[in-house]
Every structure is written in structure tokens, then in C-alpha cells.
Write a protein that holds these residues in place. Sequence first.
Motif, PDB file in Angstrom:
ATOM      1  N   VAL A 178       0.957  -1.031  -0.173  1.00 32.53           N
ATOM      2  CA  VAL A 178       0.136  -0.049   0.128  1.00 32.53           C
ATOM      3  C   VAL A 178       0.823   1.195  -0.003  1.00 32.53           C
ATOM      4  O   VAL A 178       0.606   2.366  -0.699  1.00 32.53           O
ATOM      5  N   THR A 179       1.940   1.278   0.807  1.00 34.07           N
ATOM      6  CA  THR A 179       2.644   2.251   0.729  1.00 34.07           C
ATOM      7  C   THR A 179       3.436   2.678  -0.526  1.00 34.07           C
ATOM      8  O   THR A 179       3.470   3.653  -1.109  1.00 34.07           O
ATOM      9  N   PHE A 180       3.929   1.340  -1.052  1.00 34.98           N
ATOM     10  CA  PHE A 180       4.805   1.788  -2.475  1.00 34.98           C
ATOM     11  C   PHE A 180       3.715   2.519  -3.285  1.00 34.98           C
ATOM     12  O   PHE A 180       4.101   3.156  -4.133  1.00 34.98           O
ATOM     13  N   PHE A 181       2.696   1.516  -3.379  1.00 34.45           N
ATOM     14  CA  PHE A 181       1.795   2.215  -4.600  1.00 34.45           C
ATOM     15  C   PHE A 181       1.134   3.396  -4.447  1.00 34.45           C
ATOM     16  O   PHE A 181       0.827   4.187  -5.398  1.00 34.45           O
ATOM     17  N   SER A 182       0.807   3.758  -3.019  1.00 33.47           N
ATOM     18  CA  SER A 182       0.319   5.150  -2.831  1.00 33.47           C
ATOM     19  C   SER A 182       1.161   6.111  -2.959  1.00 33.47           C
ATOM     20  O   SER A 182       0.885   7.345  -3.728  1.00 33.47           O
ATOM     21  N   LEU A 183       2.449   6.008  -2.785  1.00 38.59           N
ATOM     22  CA  LEU A 183       3.614   6.689  -2.942  1.00 38.59           C
ATOM     23  C   LEU A 183       3.938   6.823  -4.390  1.00 38.59           C
ATOM     24  O   LEU A 183       4.091   8.235  -4.682  1.00 38.59           O
ATOM     25  N   TRP A 184       3.725   6.096  -5.064  1.00 36.75           N
ATOM     26  CA  TRP A 184       4.059   5.967  -6.517  1.00 36.75           C
ATOM     27  C   TRP A 184       3.174   6.940  -7.419  1.00 36.75           C
ATOM     28  O   TRP A 184       3.324   7.452  -8.200  1.00 36.75           O
ATOM     29  N   ILE A 185       1.791   6.558  -6.876  1.00 38.40           N
ATOM     30  CA  ILE A 185       0.614   7.201  -7.634  1.00 38.40           C
ATOM     31  C   ILE A 185       0.578   8.702  -7.089  1.00 38.40           C
ATOM     32  O   ILE A 185       0.438   9.362  -8.238  1.00 38.40           O
ATOM     33  N   ALA A 186       0.787   8.862  -5.992  1.00 40.40           N
ATOM     34  CA  ALA A 186       0.673  10.447  -5.363  1.00 40.40           C
ATOM     35  C   ALA A 186       1.846  11.015  -6.098  1.00 40.40           C
ATOM     36  O   ALA A 186       1.991  12.270  -6.167  1.00 40.40           O
ATOM     37  N   GLY A 187       3.185  10.308  -6.518  1.00 46.06           N
ATOM     38  CA  GLY A 187       4.183  11.270  -7.000  1.00 46.06           C
ATOM     39  C   GLY A 187       4.351  11.517  -8.434  1.00 46.06           C
ATOM     40  O   GLY A 187       4.861  12.080  -8.746  1.00 46.06           O
ATOM     41  N   PHE A 188       3.139  10.912  -9.161  1.00 42.96           N
ATOM     42  CA  PHE A 188       3.120  11.113 -10.795  1.00 42.96           C
ATOM     43  C   PHE A 188       4.263  10.884 -11.343  1.00 42.96           C
ATOM     44  O   PHE A 188       5.086  11.859 -11.734  1.00 42.96           O
ATOM     45  N   GLY A 189       4.947   9.841 -11.515  1.00 42.63           N
ATOM     46  CA  GLY A 189       5.976   9.476 -12.678  1.00 42.63           C
ATOM     47  C   GLY A 189       7.298   8.807 -11.754  1.00 42.63           C
ATOM     48  O   GLY A 189       6.959   8.147 -10.836  1.00 42.63           O
ATOM     49  N   ALA A 190       8.358   8.864 -12.557  1.00 46.34           N
ATOM     50  CA  ALA A 190       9.451   8.140 -12.023  1.00 46.34           C
ATOM     51  C   ALA A 190       9.813   8.767 -10.621  1.00 46.34           C
ATOM     52  O   ALA A 190      10.466   7.700  -9.822  1.00 46.34           O
TER      53      ALA A 190
END
Length: 133
Positions: free
Chosen positions: A23-35
Motif C-alpha cells: 500500500v505504501t509503495f503504490f500510494s507513494l508511486w501514484i501520488a508522486g506522478f511518475g518516476a
Amino acid sequence: MLVGVIGYLEVLLGFVGLIWAAVTFFSLWIAGFGAGGFFYGAAVGGFVLLVALVTIAVGYGLLMGANWAWTVAVGISVIDAIVGIIQIFGGNISTLRLGVIGVGGFTGVGTLVISGLVLFYLFRPNVRRFFEE
């Protein structure tokens, strides 16, 4: 013995931690918008994953009566007790287990009481003998 209960709870916390890592990985990835978000999510999620895997290993070690697991469980409980004291005085800090962040009062008291009870139990003579055999 209560060691089995503590061991199973550690394993359960570890598996919940695995879910929390995802959950942490995907939420931060999605919230970060990109690489940039991907790498930030991978770093934080990877750390949470590491904590979860250590928690599972400690739980298994406690169930098997491994001396190293007793040592690590004592260390984790001492750290949790310190975190509980900091939380009581209003510190915004996490125990890194389940990602729970407590701010003062009740959360800190709960953390301190639970870690204190675990420490008390782990130092009982019959429990120490179980891990020394």
C-alpha cells in the motif's frame, strides 16, 4: 506458553506489514506522478517490507525457541517502550509496525504498556530457559 501467542502475533503483524508495504509503495508511486514517485515509493515501501520480513522472522524464531529471536524481540520491545514514552509526551513518531503514528496520550500509554508486558514476560525465568535450551 504465552511465547506461542507472542510468536503468532509477530507473524501476523509481519503479514499485515507486507500488505502495508505494498500500500505504501503504490500510494507513494501514484501520488508522486511518475518516476520520482516510483523511486520514493520503492524506497519507503522497501523499508516497510524489510521491517515486515524481520517481524515474520522474529515471530517464527520465537515459535521455534531461537535465542536470537528472544534477543531481537527484547530489542524491539525496548524500542517500542521508548517510542511509547515519546508518544506520551506528544511526539509524533511511529513504531514502524503497521505504520501507526501516535500523537500523545492514549496511543503512547498503550504502546508502553504492551511493550512493558512483553518485556516482563520475556524475562521470566521459565521463558528464558525455553530460549536457552
